[in-house]
Design an enzyme around this catalytic site. Structure first.
Site: not given
Ligand code: A3P
Length: 288
Positions: A189, A104
């Site tokens: 995203y 990050h």
């Molecule tokens: P939410 O908290 O909105 O559900 P990171 O991995 O950078 O920490 O990001 C986490 C976010 O990405 C979370 O969002 C998670 O649910 C989402 N995320 C991870 N895998 C995903 C997938 N296959 N499809 C959609 N969102 C995903």
């Protein structure tokens, strides 16, 4: 008093960042001084809660012909700052062949300028959904333990007083670099949500990995939200998380979840931030 636990760290340009407590200045300095970035390494870079795990799963499956393997995703694609803190830089040097990392770190920490052959995939997310997701994360993570209100959280987010600095500067730093350098792929995203298969193929080309259309279809399935939620290799209740399901890393996986959570004033503050970024030739976000 700041309503969460952090450590203060300085980048090579003298900017200060609040980071999770175990990422001390010594840990970050060890990365800056001793971590050798190799030609064929690949980094997934994000501001926290922007889809890092999703991109890790895409990259991991592309690198392994669609095969998940027995280890958790974080073993295949370690979190650079966390690995440096808990295992030390030398543990990262041992792996041969192409290495994959997630980080990050903002652009100003200079990872990119170390080696222009290394590949970087940056994923940015609509700041309203990102802030909401980060609020849940920082409130539920016992090391960070955010105790303030939602209103205060949003002000800290815009001011850059949460973890990893200002969201807008994080995105802009990597965005402008991606305009200049071919070895940085900038994605959102929301675009992955809209066109998962297309993005997987795009990432495969960027990685210079060839996979068959059948494998691409398998990867589409294995990177869907429902598959990743139920896969313990991608959605563990880590030690840093409470055990109850609502605090798992994969929470909702939606675009536009922010809507009932932001009042009009809060929403317009975020809109103003995005307009400022657009005025500085920022990324062409299409936010839901
Ligand atoms: P939410 O908290 O909105 O559900 P990171 O991995 O950078 O920490 O990001 C986490 C976010 O990405 C979370 O969002 C998670 O649910 C989402 N995320 C991870 N895998 C995903 C997938 N296959 N499809 C959609 N969102 C995903």
């Amino acid at each position: 008093m700041t309503p969460f636990v952090y450590t203060l760290v300085e980048d090579p340009e003298g900017n200060h960042y609040r980071l999770p407590v175990f990422m001390t200045q010594t840990v970050i300095d060890s990365i800056l001084a001793h971590f050798v970035v190799r030609d064929y390494d690949l980094f997934i870079v994000t501001y926290p809660r922007s889809g890092t795990t999703w991109m890790q799963q895409i990259v991991h499956l592309l690198a392994n012909n669609g095969v998940q393997g027995n280890d958790h995703l974080e073993v295949h694609i370690p979190y650079l700052e966390r690995a440096a803190a808990f295992k030390g830089i030398s543990s990262l040097e041992q792996k041969e062949g192409r290495r994959y990392f997630k980080t990050h770190l903002p652009f100003t920490f200079g990872l990119h300028t170390r080696n222009l052959r290394t590949k970087f995939i940056y994923v940015a997310r609509n700041p309203k959904d990102c802030a909401l997701s980060l609020y849940y994360f920082m409130s539920n993570n016992y090391r960070i333990a955010y105790k303030g209100s939602w209103e205060e959280f949003l002000h800290l987010f815009i001011a850059g007083d949460l973890i990893y600095g200002k969201w807008s500067e994080h995105v802009m730093g990597w965005w402008h670099a991606s305009r200049e350098f071919d070895n940085i792929l900038f994605l959102t995203y929301e675009s992955i949500h809209r066109n998962l298969k297309g993005i997987i193929s795009h990432v495969a080309r960027f990685m210079e990995t060839s996979v068959t259309p059948e494998v691409i279809d398998q990867i589409v399935r294995k990177t869907s939200f429902s598959e990743m939620v139920s896969n313990p290799k991608t959605n563990l209740s880590w030690a840093a998380w409470r055990k109850d399901a609502s605090t798992q890393p994969l929470r909702k996986g939606c675009v536009g979840e922010w809507q009932p959570h932001f009042n009009p004033e809060q929403s317009s503050l975020f809109d103003a931030m995005c307009r400022e970024m657009a005025a500085m030739n920022g990324p062409p976000f299409v936010f839901a």
